[in-house]
Enzyme design. Sequence first.
Site, PDB file in Angstrom:
ATOM      1  N   ASN A  25      -2.956  -1.784  -2.073  1.00 51.06           N
ATOM      2  CA  ASN A  25      -2.055  -2.633  -2.855  1.00 51.06           C
ATOM      3  C   ASN A  25      -1.782  -3.902  -2.056  1.00 51.06           C
ATOM      4  OD1 ASN A  25      -0.035  -3.797  -4.356  1.00 51.06           O
ATOM      5  ND2 ASN A  25       1.532  -2.251  -3.867  1.00 51.06           N
ATOM      6  N   TRP A  26      -2.467  -4.960  -2.447  1.00 49.80           N
ATOM      7  CA  TRP A  26      -2.337  -6.221  -1.684  1.00 49.80           C
ATOM      8  C   TRP A  26      -1.053  -6.979  -1.995  1.00 49.80           C
ATOM      9  CZ3 TRP A  26      -7.890  -8.777  -2.106  1.00 49.80           C
ATOM     10  CH2 TRP A  26      -8.790  -8.038  -1.310  1.00 49.80           C
ATOM     11  N   LYS A  27      -0.338  -6.568  -3.039  1.00 51.19           N
ATOM     12  CA  LYS A  27       0.877  -7.290  -3.451  1.00 51.19           C
ATOM     13  C   LYS A  27       0.554  -8.772  -3.648  1.00 51.19           C
ATOM     14  CE  LYS A  27       3.483  -3.701  -1.186  1.00 51.19           C
ATOM     15  NZ  LYS A  27       4.704  -3.261  -0.539  1.00 51.19           N
ATOM     16  N   HIS A 115       5.885   0.214  -9.614  1.00 53.09           N
ATOM     17  CA  HIS A 115       6.109   0.055  -8.172  1.00 53.09           C
ATOM     18  C   HIS A 115       7.585  -0.260  -7.938  1.00 53.09           C
ATOM     19  CE1 HIS A 115       6.015  -1.547  -4.125  1.00 53.09           C
ATOM     20  NE2 HIS A 115       4.863  -0.921  -3.978  1.00 53.09           N
ATOM     21  N   GLU A 117       9.040  -2.266  -6.094  1.00 53.28           N
ATOM     22  CA  GLU A 117       9.372  -3.693  -6.045  1.00 53.28           C
ATOM     23  C   GLU A 117       9.578  -4.237  -7.465  1.00 53.28           C
ATOM     24  OE1 GLU A 117       6.101  -4.915  -3.554  1.00 53.28           O
ATOM     25  OE2 GLU A 117       7.043  -3.860  -1.880  1.00 53.28           O
ATOM     26  N   GLU A 187       6.322   7.213  -3.442  1.00 49.91           N
ATOM     27  CA  GLU A 187       6.637   6.131  -2.506  1.00 49.91           C
ATOM     28  C   GLU A 187       8.152   6.032  -2.338  1.00 49.91           C
ATOM     29  OE1 GLU A 187       3.277   3.051  -2.075  1.00 49.91           O
ATOM     30  OE2 GLU A 187       4.666   2.344  -3.580  1.00 49.91           O
ATOM     31  N   GLY A 193       7.121  -0.720   3.538  1.00 49.25           N
ATOM     32  CA  GLY A 193       7.188  -1.926   4.350  1.00 49.25           C
ATOM     33  C   GLY A 193       8.184  -1.856   5.491  1.00 49.25           C
ATOM     34  N   SER A 233       4.547   2.702   4.420  1.00 48.46           N
ATOM     35  CA  SER A 233       4.267   2.587   5.858  1.00 48.46           C
ATOM     36  C   SER A 233       3.116   3.485   6.330  1.00 48.46           C
ATOM     37  CB  SER A 233       5.536   2.848   6.683  1.00 48.46           C
ATOM     38  OG  SER A 233       6.522   1.869   6.387  1.00 48.46           O
ATOM     39  N   GLY A 254      -0.059  -0.562   1.499  1.00 52.40           N
ATOM     40  CA  GLY A 254       0.284  -1.979   1.353  1.00 52.40           C
ATOM     41  C   GLY A 254      -0.171  -2.772   2.561  1.00 52.40           C
TER      42      GLY A 254
HETATM   43  P1  PGA Z   1       3.475  -0.490   2.788  1.00 52.49           P
HETATM   44  O1  PGA Z   1       3.553  -0.667   1.184  1.00 52.49           O
HETATM   45  O2  PGA Z   1       2.211   0.263   3.071  1.00 52.49           O
HETATM   46  O3  PGA Z   1       3.434  -1.892   3.308  1.00 52.49           O
HETATM   47  O4  PGA Z   1       4.697   0.265   3.189  1.00 52.49           O
HETATM   48  C1  PGA Z   1       3.180   0.383   0.345  1.00 52.49           C
HETATM   49  C2  PGA Z   1       3.405   0.012  -1.086  1.00 52.49           C
HETATM   50  O5  PGA Z   1       4.372  -0.694  -1.382  1.00 52.49           O
HETATM   51  O6  PGA Z   1       2.620   0.396  -1.965  1.00 52.49           O
END
Ligand code: PGA
Length: 270
Positions: A25-27, A115, A117, A187, A193, A233, A254
């Site tokens: 997931n590159w966001k 997600h 976010e 998640e 993150g 993470s 991510g």
């Molecule tokens: P992260 O993000 O690996 O940077 O914790 C994971 C995600 O949000 O899918």
Amino acid sequence: MNWRSDALLPVPSSATGRTRLLSANWKMNHNHLEAIATVERLYRVLRPEQFRYAELSIHPPFVDLRSLQLLFESDRMPFVLGAQNCHQEEGGAFTGEVSAPMLAKLGVGYVIVGHSERRRLYGESVELVAAKAAAVVRSGMTPIVCVGETLQERESDATAAVIVAQLEAVVASIPADSLSKLVVAYEPVWAIGSGQPASPEDAAKAASIIRETVVIRGGDRAANQVRVQYGGSVNAMNASAFMAAPGIDGLLVGTASLDPEGYAQLIKDA
Ligand code: PGA
């Protein structure tokens, strides 16, 4: 679309019968030129023989999808194209949005929905996420549905209730015969993150809650076939412990998926 020759298709786990899935997931990172360079580098350092144990989906920003579709096709790269979101309607006056049929036309196989976010920053409700998951299924793609609790919910022992509530709405919105295709990513919001992953035991516990939720409408077969990822993470050091957790079939990565060398290492080590 998967361009692997049959000899290199991912092999399902002999223990579970499920095909593992690692998703990047590159966001909101990598413009289309950076996306091309990143994937070319990843392909160069990673030989298909090294990851026959899993499918690899890459979820770039929308504007990169066409470039990566052409690259995957022309070089027969063994990656599956993924998206990070979609709109729940098929088309119409929705300025700035992208529909599921548009993604399907680009050869997208997996679409992340719900997600944290998007739930948190854009106010996506449980009902909206369920409608998006249903739209993805209607277009012949597979939703990767993200579920997980906040720190406050965890501290008040609400983790299981949150997972069930988030997932129940999705399960109810999808035809029962499509439930077995579903991918659910556990998640925990506090782990994303933050550099503070959950434990493999937490992930295993979430996987069984997820399957107990699916079984109610989909029966044993769907519950056994649903794939569960862990995300939050994940890095090259902890990936294999999560992959070994009971009931976990993959990872949603991510930050650690952005750098091709580091991500190749994670894939090899997982
Ligand atoms: P992260 O993000 O690996 O940077 O914790 C994971 C995600 O949000 O899918």
